[in-house]
Design a protein around this motif. Structure first.
Motif, PDB file in Angstrom:
ATOM      1  N   LEU A  28     -83.530  50.084  48.077  1.00 23.45           N
ATOM      2  CA  LEU A  28     -84.502  49.412  48.945  1.00 23.45           C
ATOM      3  C   LEU A  28     -84.318  47.893  48.998  1.00 23.45           C
ATOM      4  CD1 LEU A  28     -87.810  51.321  48.127  1.00 23.45           C
ATOM      5  CD2 LEU A  28     -86.332  51.604  50.119  1.00 23.45           C
ATOM      6  N   ARG A  29     -83.750  47.319  47.937  1.00 21.29           N
ATOM      7  CA  ARG A  29     -83.644  45.864  47.839  1.00 21.29           C
ATOM      8  C   ARG A  29     -82.989  45.191  49.054  1.00 21.29           C
ATOM      9  NH1 ARG A  29     -85.805  43.174  44.328  1.00 21.29           N
ATOM     10  NH2 ARG A  29     -85.489  44.599  42.621  1.00 21.29           N
ATOM     11  N   PRO A  30     -81.961  45.773  49.700  1.00 19.34           N
ATOM     12  CA  PRO A  30     -81.367  45.092  50.860  1.00 19.34           C
ATOM     13  C   PRO A  30     -82.361  44.839  51.996  1.00 19.34           C
ATOM     14  CG  PRO A  30     -79.915  46.832  50.104  1.00 19.34           C
ATOM     15  CD  PRO A  30     -81.188  46.953  49.324  1.00 19.34           C
ATOM     16  N   GLN A  31     -83.464  45.568  52.043  1.00 23.61           N
ATOM     17  CA  GLN A  31     -84.454  45.369  53.105  1.00 23.61           C
ATOM     18  C   GLN A  31     -85.322  44.134  52.860  1.00 23.61           C
ATOM     19  OE1 GLN A  31     -83.992  47.295  55.764  1.00 23.61           O
ATOM     20  NE2 GLN A  31     -82.377  48.158  54.486  1.00 23.61           N
ATOM     21  N   PHE A  32     -85.341  43.644  51.629  1.00 22.47           N
ATOM     22  CA  PHE A  32     -86.129  42.465  51.275  1.00 22.47           C
ATOM     23  C   PHE A  32     -85.246  41.231  51.451  1.00 22.47           C
ATOM     24  CE2 PHE A  32     -88.199  45.971  49.245  1.00 22.47           C
ATOM     25  CZ  PHE A  32     -89.539  45.670  49.321  1.00 22.47           C
ATOM     26  N   ARG A  33     -85.382  40.583  52.586  1.00 21.37           N
ATOM     27  CA  ARG A  33     -84.524  39.443  52.914  1.00 21.37           C
ATOM     28  C   ARG A  33     -85.155  38.130  52.452  1.00 21.37           C
ATOM     29  NH1 ARG A  33     -83.749  43.315  56.655  1.00 21.37           N
ATOM     30  NH2 ARG A  33     -81.635  43.720  57.322  1.00 21.37           N
ATOM     31  N   ASN A  34     -84.314  37.200  52.061  1.00 17.25           N
ATOM     32  CA  ASN A  34     -84.748  35.848  51.676  1.00 17.25           C
ATOM     33  C   ASN A  34     -85.798  35.834  50.569  1.00 17.25           C
ATOM     34  OD1 ASN A  34     -83.056  34.842  53.725  1.00 17.25           O
ATOM     35  ND2 ASN A  34     -84.679  35.098  55.232  1.00 17.25           N
ATOM     36  N   GLY A  35     -85.731  36.791  49.660  1.00 21.90           N
ATOM     37  CA  GLY A  35     -86.659  36.812  48.534  1.00 21.90           C
ATOM     38  C   GLY A  35     -88.088  37.169  48.893  1.00 21.90           C
ATOM     39  N   GLU A  36     -88.306  37.734  50.080  1.00 22.01           N
ATOM     40  CA  GLU A  36     -89.652  38.114  50.489  1.00 22.01           C
ATOM     41  C   GLU A  36     -90.168  39.254  49.617  1.00 22.01           C
ATOM     42  OE1 GLU A  36     -89.334  39.036  54.620  1.00 22.01           O
ATOM     43  OE2 GLU A  36     -89.186  36.946  55.204  1.00 22.01           O
ATOM     44  N   ASN A  37     -91.499  39.395  49.558  1.00 21.09           N
ATOM     45  CA  ASN A  37     -92.064  40.475  48.746  1.00 21.09           C
ATOM     46  C   ASN A  37     -92.585  41.632  49.605  1.00 21.09           C
ATOM     47  OD1 ASN A  37     -94.263  39.153  49.761  1.00 21.09           O
ATOM     48  ND2 ASN A  37     -95.444  39.223  47.876  1.00 21.09           N
ATOM     49  N   GLU A  38     -92.309  41.606  50.917  1.00 20.94           N
ATOM     50  CA  GLU A  38     -92.640  42.711  51.813  1.00 20.94           C
ATOM     51  C   GLU A  38     -91.448  43.007  52.706  1.00 20.94           C
ATOM     52  OE1 GLU A  38     -96.171  42.961  54.119  1.00 20.94           O
ATOM     53  OE2 GLU A  38     -97.382  42.017  52.563  1.00 20.94           O
ATOM     54  N   ALA A  39     -91.288  44.293  53.030  1.00 25.20           N
ATOM     55  CA  ALA A  39     -90.184  44.697  53.902  1.00 25.20           C
ATOM     56  C   ALA A  39     -90.592  45.921  54.698  1.00 25.20           C
ATOM     57  CB  ALA A  39     -88.934  45.002  53.081  1.00 25.20           C
ATOM     58  N   SER A  40     -89.927  46.113  55.814  1.00 29.31           N
ATOM     59  CA  SER A  40     -90.125  47.292  56.641  1.00 29.31           C
ATOM     60  C   SER A  40     -89.064  48.321  56.247  1.00 29.31           C
ATOM     61  CB  SER A  40     -89.980  46.914  58.115  1.00 29.31           C
ATOM     62  OG  SER A  40     -90.115  48.050  58.912  1.00 29.31           O
ATOM     63  N   ILE A  41     -89.520  49.492  55.862  1.00 29.25           N
ATOM     64  CA  ILE A  41     -88.612  50.567  55.463  1.00 29.25           C
ATOM     65  C   ILE A  41     -88.622  51.604  56.587  1.00 29.25           C
ATOM     66  CG2 ILE A  41     -88.103  52.330  53.727  1.00 29.25           C
ATOM     67  CD1 ILE A  41     -87.997  49.380  52.700  1.00 29.25           C
ATOM     68  N   LYS A  42     -87.496  51.750  57.272  1.00 26.50           N
ATOM     69  CA  LYS A  42     -87.391  52.678  58.397  1.00 26.50           C
ATOM     70  C   LYS A  42     -86.618  53.909  57.945  1.00 26.50           C
ATOM     71  CE  LYS A  42     -87.563  48.869  61.609  1.00 26.50           C
ATOM     72  NZ  LYS A  42     -86.837  48.065  62.570  1.00 26.50           N
TER      73      LYS A  42
END
Length: 132
Positions: A28-42
């Protein structure tokens, strides 16, 4: 062979949000860009439905990722997920759908064998379902 990550669904996962095991962060980590703590998982589920989840990581010394309640609760209802089912996540890029994952739910039968949970039956209301 592709790596699959699984977790047995617990009552707390059904009541609110799905607590993601830390080991899932490997894919899942590649979905978290620029050290953000939220991401969209499709993801594409085993019945061919597109799913989009918000995954948030609680900041601090103990990283606690979870799929947020809104999308997760819709998935539970549609897939008929119950306590004791196994949720399986697999990295699998699908360019047609723009997804990076495949998600499926399995349940144990009376013989102790796991099987994919079938899609729910369509709900038909009244003699003219297209009007509902």
């Amino acid at each position: 062979m592709e790596v699959e990550y699984w977790k047995v669904v617990r009552q707390n996962d059904i009541k609110d949000r799905f607590v993601v095991p830390k080991r899932w962060m490997d894919i899942l980590r590649p979905q978290f860009r620029n050290g953000e703590n939220e991401a969209s998982i499709k993801a594409l589920d085993s019945h061919g439905f597109f799913r989009e989840f918000r995954c948030a990581i609680r900041t601090g010394p103990q990283e606690k990722p979870s799929l947020q309640a809104l999308e997760w609760q819709k998935f539970i209802k549609h897939a008929g997920i119950q306590e004791g089912d196994s949720l399986i996540l697999q990295a699998e890029e699908n360019l047609t759908w723009g997804t990076n994952y495949k998600i499926r739910v399995q349940r144990m039968d009376a013989h102790g064998d796991w099987y994919n949970v079938p899609p729910p039956a369509p709900v038909v209301r009244g003699p003219y379902p297209f009007l509902n």
